[in-house]
Scaffold this motif. Structure first.
Motif, PDB file in Angstrom:
ATOM      1  N   GLU A 147     -76.812  96.828 -26.141  1.00 54.48           N
ATOM      2  CA  GLU A 147     -78.241  97.547 -25.390  1.00 54.48           C
ATOM      3  C   GLU A 147     -78.803  96.250 -25.904  1.00 54.48           C
ATOM      4  O   GLU A 147     -78.597  94.900 -25.829  1.00 54.48           O
ATOM      5  N   PRO A 148     -79.936  95.913 -24.844  1.00 50.64           N
ATOM      6  CA  PRO A 148     -80.461  94.613 -24.953  1.00 50.64           C
ATOM      7  C   PRO A 148     -80.608  93.207 -25.311  1.00 50.64           C
ATOM      8  O   PRO A 148     -80.564  92.694 -25.326  1.00 50.64           O
ATOM      9  N   GLY A 149     -81.057  94.175 -26.488  1.00 52.07           N
ATOM     10  CA  GLY A 149     -81.106  93.500 -27.677  1.00 52.07           C
ATOM     11  C   GLY A 149     -83.028  91.970 -27.246  1.00 52.07           C
ATOM     12  O   GLY A 149     -83.021  92.228 -26.059  1.00 52.07           O
ATOM     13  N   VAL A 150     -82.056  91.252 -27.923  1.00 53.92           N
ATOM     14  CA  VAL A 150     -83.804  90.064 -27.597  1.00 53.92           C
ATOM     15  C   VAL A 150     -82.679  88.615 -26.866  1.00 53.92           C
ATOM     16  O   VAL A 150     -82.014  88.678 -27.120  1.00 53.92           O
ATOM     17  N   ASP A 151     -82.942  88.589 -26.304  1.00 58.52           N
ATOM     18  CA  ASP A 151     -83.064  87.239 -25.608  1.00 58.52           C
ATOM     19  C   ASP A 151     -82.659  85.858 -26.756  1.00 58.52           C
ATOM     20  O   ASP A 151     -83.839  86.039 -27.462  1.00 58.52           O
ATOM     21  N   GLN A 152     -81.893  84.990 -26.039  1.00 66.51           N
ATOM     22  CA  GLN A 152     -81.859  83.914 -27.109  1.00 66.51           C
ATOM     23  C   GLN A 152     -81.654  82.893 -26.327  1.00 66.51           C
ATOM     24  O   GLN A 152     -81.590  82.154 -25.343  1.00 66.51           O
ATOM     25  N   PRO A 153     -82.726  81.416 -26.443  1.00 65.41           N
ATOM     26  CA  PRO A 153     -83.285  80.587 -26.235  1.00 65.41           C
ATOM     27  C   PRO A 153     -82.595  79.774 -25.884  1.00 65.41           C
ATOM     28  O   PRO A 153     -81.794  78.790 -24.841  1.00 65.41           O
ATOM     29  N   TRP A 154     -81.433  79.124 -26.816  1.00 67.46           N
ATOM     30  CA  TRP A 154     -79.765  78.984 -25.695  1.00 67.46           C
ATOM     31  C   TRP A 154     -79.076  79.025 -24.891  1.00 67.46           C
ATOM     32  O   TRP A 154     -78.275  78.679 -24.323  1.00 67.46           O
ATOM     33  N   ARG A 155     -79.243  79.972 -24.212  1.00 64.84           N
ATOM     34  CA  ARG A 155     -78.861  80.663 -23.003  1.00 64.84           C
ATOM     35  C   ARG A 155     -79.327  79.951 -22.132  1.00 64.84           C
ATOM     36  O   ARG A 155     -79.115  79.944 -20.998  1.00 64.84           O
ATOM     37  N   ALA A 156     -80.594  79.408 -22.199  1.00 60.95           N
ATOM     38  CA  ALA A 156     -81.608  78.828 -20.873  1.00 60.95           C
ATOM     39  C   ALA A 156     -80.900  78.047 -19.917  1.00 60.95           C
ATOM     40  O   ALA A 156     -80.885  78.535 -19.100  1.00 60.95           O
ATOM     41  N   ASP A 157     -80.211  77.223 -20.845  1.00 61.46           N
ATOM     42  CA  ASP A 157     -79.265  76.429 -19.461  1.00 61.46           C
ATOM     43  C   ASP A 157     -77.323  76.610 -19.157  1.00 61.46           C
ATOM     44  O   ASP A 157     -76.640  76.047 -18.517  1.00 61.46           O
ATOM     45  N   LEU A 158     -77.177  77.696 -19.541  1.00 61.13           N
ATOM     46  CA  LEU A 158     -76.150  78.412 -19.201  1.00 61.13           C
ATOM     47  C   LEU A 158     -75.716  78.550 -17.906  1.00 61.13           C
ATOM     48  O   LEU A 158     -76.475  79.239 -17.011  1.00 61.13           O
ATOM     49  N   LEU A 159     -74.681  77.791 -17.439  1.00 56.72           N
ATOM     50  CA  LEU A 159     -74.020  77.784 -15.811  1.00 56.72           C
ATOM     51  C   LEU A 159     -73.494  79.339 -15.672  1.00 56.72           C
ATOM     52  O   LEU A 159     -73.255  79.976 -16.363  1.00 56.72           O
ATOM     53  N   GLY A 160     -73.968  79.876 -14.356  1.00 57.11           N
ATOM     54  CA  GLY A 160     -73.889  81.265 -13.648  1.00 57.11           C
ATOM     55  C   GLY A 160     -74.508  82.368 -14.721  1.00 57.11           C
ATOM     56  O   GLY A 160     -74.009  83.335 -14.816  1.00 57.11           O
ATOM     57  N   LEU A 161     -75.331  82.137 -15.092  1.00 53.69           N
ATOM     58  CA  LEU A 161     -75.907  83.482 -16.067  1.00 53.69           C
ATOM     59  C   LEU A 161     -76.935  84.179 -15.344  1.00 53.69           C
ATOM     60  O   LEU A 161     -77.532  84.111 -14.704  1.00 53.69           O
ATOM     61  N   ARG A 162     -76.555  85.550 -15.597  1.00 52.08           N
ATOM     62  CA  ARG A 162     -76.822  86.429 -14.848  1.00 52.08           C
ATOM     63  C   ARG A 162     -76.981  87.853 -15.946  1.00 52.08           C
ATOM     64  O   ARG A 162     -76.105  87.460 -16.718  1.00 52.08           O
ATOM     65  N   PRO A 163     -77.076  88.575 -15.669  1.00 50.21           N
ATOM     66  CA  PRO A 163     -76.737  89.948 -16.431  1.00 50.21           C
ATOM     67  C   PRO A 163     -75.645  90.633 -15.071  1.00 50.21           C
ATOM     68  O   PRO A 163     -75.366  90.551 -15.112  1.00 50.21           O
ATOM     69  N   ALA A 164     -74.776  91.188 -16.613  1.00 52.90           N
ATOM     70  CA  ALA A 164     -73.484  91.593 -16.345  1.00 52.90           C
ATOM     71  C   ALA A 164     -74.055  93.056 -15.168  1.00 52.90           C
ATOM     72  O   ALA A 164     -75.044  93.668 -15.536  1.00 52.90           O
ATOM     73  N   ARG A 165     -73.157  93.545 -14.479  1.00 58.00           N
ATOM     74  CA  ARG A 165     -72.916  94.639 -13.240  1.00 58.00           C
ATOM     75  C   ARG A 165     -72.391  95.502 -14.114  1.00 58.00           C
ATOM     76  O   ARG A 165     -71.688  95.377 -14.740  1.00 58.00           O
TER      77      ARG A 165
END
Length: 320
Positions: free
Chosen positions: A86-104
């Motif tokens: 499920e979507p859940g709670v976002d994590q702040p450590w994801r902020a700078d990840l290259l290519g970050l996007r929701p999966a299709r």
């Protein structure tokens, strides 16, 4: 430095570069440590406190992305997917990840409703630990294979002690909050895979597929309170089955080897300095399943403590 895993060697390399006279003392050579077994996909897991882990992991992410420019390091940045029920709670450590996007939807595996696609460093530990040791040697650091039985004994020999003993800190630092968490992984044929897949929510256990240059690491397990290193054949077959569900191309992949390690887990990473006689002791242990992921961020905090203690006078003997 006390401890020759990824934390000790990273601290040793960084302190040597800053001008400290460094000796790493380790009971086992780097290829025999828990660090050498790790799949070493950058991903914060089973470590706290949250704010510090976010900072350490983001700093380390940037360092590993820079190291990936040099193939000799064994570091590569690869795309992959983190699968979620499920979507859940976002994590702040994801902020700078290259290519970050929701999966299709087309990228999700059957039974999954959500996921993150991003690029993350994968650290091929046998190559990386050798490179890290050479980096420390290049700046005058030394590595001695010897068992350290007490921090007090080491503190009588030098001005600065860095405790990166991992699970050994239970005895060395008299830390009852530190518990072993046993993990098992498989190495299989790569089967042309170039992207990782991760499910941290499978009730059967954390599941991941991590391709490296010549093989693929499959995991895993997390048995709290166990510190044995005996092969569990049934668990190995369960890991293989779960990973094949995540990545069907692994069907028929030959198993090349099995790795077993014990993670040093505690409620929070211990990273702090204290006085022990005339010496300064900096503790850096309890990274759980995030030893590689946090290594450079934590080492930079260790270096800051060391510089605060000794200023510009770097000619100090260090044990890590």
């Amino acid at each position: 430095m006390v401890g020759g895993g990824v934390s000790g060697l990273t601290c040793g390399a960084l302190l040597a570069e800053l001008g400290f006279a460094v000796e790493v003392r380790a009971r086992e050579p780097a290829p025999q440590t828990t660090s050498a077994v790790a799949a070493a996909l950058w991903y914060p897991w089973r470590a706290g406190p949250p704010e510090a882990v976010t900072r350490w992991s983001r700093e380390s992410y940037a360092d590993f992305c820079e190291l990936a420019r040099d193939p000799s390091t064994g570091v590569a940045v690869r795309p992959g997917i983190e699968l979620l029920p499920e979507p859940g709670v976002d994590q702040p450590w994801r902020a700078d990840l290259l290519g970050l996007r929701p999966a299709r939807a087309s990228e999700l595996r059957p039974g999954y409703l959500y996921g993150w696609v991003f690029e993350a460093p994968i650290v091929e530990m046998p190559v990386y630990l050798e490179w890290l040791t050479a980096r420390m040697y290049a700046h005058g650091g030394r590595l001695t294979q010897a068992e350290v039985r007490s921090l007090e004994d080491v503190a009588r020999e030098c001005d600065l002690v860095v405790n990166c003993a991992g699970l050994g800190a239970r005895e060395l630092a008299d830390d009852a909050t530190l518990v072993p968490v046993r993990g098992q992984v498989l190495r299989v044929e790569r089967c042309g895979l170039t992207s990782f897949a991760l499910d941290d929510h499978d009730p059967a256990g954390v599941t991941y597929v991590v391709p490296r240059s010549h093989d693929c690491v499959l995991g895993g397990s997390a048995h709290e309170g166990r510190d044995d290193l005996a092969l569990d054949e049934r668990e190995a077959q369960e890991i293989l089955a779960r990973c094949r569900r995540l990545e069907p191309r692994l069907e028929g992949a030959a198993v090349l080897g099995v790795g077993i390690g014990v993670r040093p887990c505690r409620p929070e990473v211990r990273l702090e300095a204290e006085r022990l006689g005339h010496a300064v002791v900096i503790h850096d242990y309890g990274h759980g399943g995030s030893g590689v992921t946090l290594s450079w961020g934590c080492a930079r905090d260790v270096a800051r403590f060391a510089e605060q203690a000794f200023g510009s006078h770097r000619e100090r003997r260090v044990r890590t």
